[in-house]
Structures are given as C-alpha cells and as structure tokens.
Write a protein that holds these residues in place. Structure first.
Motif, PDB file in Angstrom:
ATOM      1  N   ALA A 135       0.966  -1.247   0.094  1.00 49.30           N
ATOM      2  CA  ALA A 135       0.157   0.054   0.036  1.00 49.30           C
ATOM      3  C   ALA A 135       0.983   1.315  -0.120  1.00 49.30           C
ATOM      4  N   ARG A 148       5.721   6.074   5.328  1.00 50.96           N
ATOM      5  CA  ARG A 148       4.301   5.670   5.203  1.00 50.96           C
ATOM      6  C   ARG A 148       3.413   7.118   4.609  1.00 50.96           C
ATOM      7  N   SER A 170       3.782 -10.315   2.618  1.00 49.48           N
ATOM      8  CA  SER A 170       2.503  -9.682   2.897  1.00 49.48           C
ATOM      9  C   SER A 170       1.275 -10.423   2.159  1.00 49.48           C
ATOM     10  N   ASP A 207       0.513   2.146  11.894  1.00 50.36           N
ATOM     11  CA  ASP A 207      -0.830   2.411  11.709  1.00 50.36           C
ATOM     12  C   ASP A 207      -1.294   3.442  12.332  1.00 50.36           C
ATOM     13  N   LEU A 214      -2.808  -1.480   8.294  1.00 52.93           N
ATOM     14  CA  LEU A 214      -2.130  -2.645   7.444  1.00 52.93           C
ATOM     15  C   LEU A 214      -1.884  -3.898   8.422  1.00 52.93           C
ATOM     16  N   LEU A 225       0.354  -8.816   7.492  1.00 58.26           N
ATOM     17  CA  LEU A 225       0.413  -7.254   6.910  1.00 58.26           C
ATOM     18  C   LEU A 225      -0.306  -7.528   5.556  1.00 58.26           C
ATOM     19  N   ARG A 226      -1.230  -6.684   5.376  1.00 58.25           N
ATOM     20  CA  ARG A 226      -1.744  -6.767   4.044  1.00 58.25           C
ATOM     21  C   ARG A 226      -2.282  -5.051   3.684  1.00 58.25           C
ATOM     22  N   GLU A 227      -2.831  -5.085   2.287  1.00 61.71           N
ATOM     23  CA  GLU A 227      -3.249  -4.042   1.845  1.00 61.71           C
ATOM     24  C   GLU A 227      -4.519  -4.009   2.354  1.00 61.71           C
ATOM     25  N   PRO A 228      -5.162  -2.716   2.621  1.00 58.29           N
ATOM     26  CA  PRO A 228      -6.676  -2.594   3.173  1.00 58.29           C
ATOM     27  C   PRO A 228      -7.599  -2.832   2.191  1.00 58.29           C
TER      28      PRO A 228
END
Length: 229
Positions: A135, A148, A170, A207, A214, A225-228
């Motif tokens: 992201a 970020r 991720s 975050d 995330l 941990l991942r994209e929203p």
C-alpha cells in the motif's frame, strides 16, 4: 535471495537451510507440498520466493504435481528438484513438468549452491532488491528507513527486521514461531512476550494516525500485513 525449500525430511532440510543461510540467502521451509504450493502461489512479483527447491517425493502433493500447478497458474519462479529418482526418464519428467534443474540425492552442498547461482543468473533474478512496498508503506533496504504516505517512521533495528519479514510475506499469515525463528533466530519456544511486545510497538508506528490499518492480528494463529480492503 529469498528461497522456499519444500522438503519433508527435517534432517536434510536443516542441513540445506544452514548452508543457504551461510551463503546469505533467506530461506523459508515447507514440510508438505500443499503448504509449499500455497506459499509459492501467493507470491507476487518482487515479493515472495525467487527460487523453489522442491523434493519430488512429498507426503501429500508430490513435486511434479506442484510444479505443473504453478506453471499452469503462470508462475515463472525457477524450480530446482531434489530427489532420489535419478533415472533419465525421471529427469525428463521433472524438466517437462516445469523444473529448471534437477539434483539427485545424495548431493554435495557446494554443488547445490553452484546450481542456485546458475539458476539466478539464467533467470535474471540476481538483481539486488532495494525496496519493499505494501500500500503506502515502503521500506528502503539499503538505507534501512521506512515511510508511510511519505511520512518517515522511526524504527529500531529489530522493529525494521520484523517489518521487513512481514512485508516479504504480505498477504500471508505468519505465526509467532515463524517470527521467533526468522526475526529473533530462536529455534525453540521461549517463555517471553517479545513478539507480542514488538508487534504492538510496530503497529503503533505504522498504523496509528493513518486512515487504514495494515497490520492485523489473526486471533490464535498469527499476524498478517496486507493492503486495506
């Protein structure tokens, strides 16, 4: 280079993992074909293993089937087969299934390392990764910095290592044991809350104050941990 070893013999796997790490490779280990296939299939360009080392004789999904499924899904990651099956027909079957090289057990670890180097040159994967991104979160692997949405994040060395591991995986759930082994290099389960403490600190830094979180906790399993969205 990031390597995924799919080998059900734990003693053989430990010897291989030790040698690869001494040669500065990052190694993940799957004991079953199903787990290895899931990890390899979930990888995306620039994130995930750059080479698979696959035992042909696995207890669930065998190496040949694994290679065919990955190639059928469009994966181009190099595959090096390890096997006790050394006949010409066996080698041909492995290469026709999508394997890029074939090494018969028992083998010399020096030869395994040489074949890995040859495969990376052939596949053009010997370039050095300098950054990872999920992201709007990005880390610079050379400067060891994180941002970020363009905003600098101050991370301690262990926090950076933890974030790097999470970003390299991720979209995948990583367990506490995986983090202890690969971030702290503990090969046992110590009675400590070090993982939970560092996850909490890291979540606060990457975050807090941003629109979408995330870093998720998957209760009873691990972290992702991942994209929203």
């Amino acid at each position: 280079m990031q390597i995924l070893l799919i080998e059900d013999d734990t003693e053989t796997a430990q010897h291989i993992i030790g040698s690869l790490r001494e040669a500065d490779h990052t190694v993940e280990h799957s004991l079953t074909g199903a787990d290895g296939l899931a990890r390899a299939a979930a990888a995306r360009p620039g994130c995930g293993p750059r080479l698979l080392i696959v035992d042909r004789m696995l207890p669930d999904i065998d190496g040949i089937t694994l290679a065919r499924r990955l190639r059928g899904e469009g994966s181009t990651v190099p595959i090096l087969f390890l096997t006790t099956l050394g006949g010409v027909s066996d080698r041909v079957e492995g290469l026709n299934a999508g394997g890029d090289d074939y090494l018969v057990k028992p083998f010399a670890l020096a030869e395994l390392l040489a074949r890995i180097e040859a495969l990376t040159r052939r596949a053009g994967t010997a370039t050095v990764e300098t950054a990872l991104r999920v992201a709007d979160l990005e880390i610079d692997l050379l400067k060891r910095t994180a941002t970020r949405a363009g905003q600098a994040i101050d991370l301690q060395p262990r926090e950076f290592k933890l974030l790097e591991y999470l970003m390299r995986h991720s979209g995948q759930i990583v367990t506490r044991t995986m983090l202890l082994e690969h971030v702290w290099e503990f090969h046992f389960e110590p009675q400590t809350t070090v993982v939970e403490t560092h996850i909490s600190r890291l979540r606060g830094k990457i975050d807090r104050g941003f629109d979408a979180p995330l870093l998720d906790t998957v209760r009873g399993v691990g972290y992702c941990l991942r994209e929203p969205g």
